[in-house]
Write a protein that holds these residues in place. Structure first.
Motif, PDB file in Angstrom:
ATOM      1  N   TYR A   1      69.333  68.699 -51.666  1.00  0.00           N
ATOM      2  CA  TYR A   1      68.957  68.715 -53.333  1.00  0.00           C
ATOM      3  C   TYR A   1      70.279  69.909 -52.978  1.00  0.00           C
ATOM      4  O   TYR A   1      71.120  69.808 -52.794  1.00  0.00           O
ATOM      5  CB  TYR A   1      68.335  70.299 -52.722  1.00  0.00           C
ATOM      6  N   ASP A   2      70.675  69.676 -54.617  1.00  0.00           N
ATOM      7  CA  ASP A   2      71.405  70.598 -55.445  1.00  0.00           C
ATOM      8  C   ASP A   2      71.879  71.719 -55.088  1.00  0.00           C
ATOM      9  O   ASP A   2      71.113  73.036 -55.039  1.00  0.00           O
ATOM     10  CB  ASP A   2      71.475  70.175 -57.020  1.00  0.00           C
ATOM     11  N   GLY A   3      73.058  72.085 -54.398  1.00  0.00           N
ATOM     12  CA  GLY A   3      73.257  73.153 -54.171  1.00  0.00           C
ATOM     13  C   GLY A   3      74.301  73.994 -55.328  1.00  0.00           C
ATOM     14  O   GLY A   3      73.780  73.646 -56.482  1.00  0.00           O
ATOM     15  N   SER A   4      74.707  75.606 -55.303  1.00  0.00           N
ATOM     16  CA  SER A   4      75.565  75.887 -56.564  1.00  0.00           C
ATOM     17  C   SER A   4      76.930  75.205 -56.613  1.00  0.00           C
ATOM     18  O   SER A   4      77.264  75.312 -58.140  1.00  0.00           O
ATOM     19  CB  SER A   4      75.576  77.282 -55.688  1.00  0.00           C
ATOM     20  N   THR A   5      77.326  74.327 -55.680  1.00  0.00           N
ATOM     21  CA  THR A   5      78.584  74.026 -55.535  1.00  0.00           C
ATOM     22  C   THR A   5      78.274  72.207 -56.149  1.00  0.00           C
ATOM     23  O   THR A   5      77.410  71.681 -55.065  1.00  0.00           O
ATOM     24  CB  THR A   5      79.364  74.375 -54.985  1.00  0.00           C
TER      25      THR A   5
ATOM     26  N   SER B   1      73.535  63.891 -56.913  1.00  0.00           N
ATOM     27  CA  SER B   1      72.657  64.958 -58.096  1.00  0.00           C
ATOM     28  C   SER B   1      70.721  64.627 -57.690  1.00  0.00           C
ATOM     29  O   SER B   1      70.580  62.978 -57.545  1.00  0.00           O
ATOM     30  CB  SER B   1      72.397  63.952 -60.026  1.00  0.00           C
ATOM     31  N   ASN B   2      70.813  65.748 -57.248  1.00  0.00           N
ATOM     32  CA  ASN B   2      69.413  65.550 -56.431  1.00  0.00           C
ATOM     33  C   ASN B   2      68.920  64.335 -55.201  1.00  0.00           C
ATOM     34  O   ASN B   2      68.572  63.650 -55.288  1.00  0.00           O
ATOM     35  CB  ASN B   2      67.959  65.679 -57.669  1.00  0.00           C
TER      36      ASN B   2
END
Length: 77
Positions: free
Chosen positions: A27-31, A48-49
């Motif tokens: 999953y994408d994180g904040s960075t 990306s995901n």
């Protein structure tokens, strides 16, 4: 003949492993997560995901892993 085919298959598997795209987090994180393209300094991968997306830098620039963006070649030193 079998030995030749087995050798060719082994080489193909090795090439596929060496040139495989990087493994991204599920999953994408904040960075954002980036990886350099080891075969082309003017390209990189963006996660990306859970998937890596091959991206190209603008003409005349190269990927700079120190700052996670495309940059002028002379700036990478």
């Amino acid at each position: 003949m079998r030995r030749v085919l087995a050798s060719l298959l082994a080489v193909c598997v090795l090439v596929a492993v060496v040139t495989a795209a990087p493994t991204c987090p599920q999953y994408d994180g904040s960075t954002p997560v980036f990886f350099p393209d080891e075969n082309d300094s003017s390209s990189f991968y963006e996660c990306s995901n859970g998937r890596s997306v091959h991206m190209a830098c603008p003409t005349g620039t190269v990927w700079n892993s120190n700052i996670n963006t495309c940059d002028w070649p002379q700036s990478r030193k």
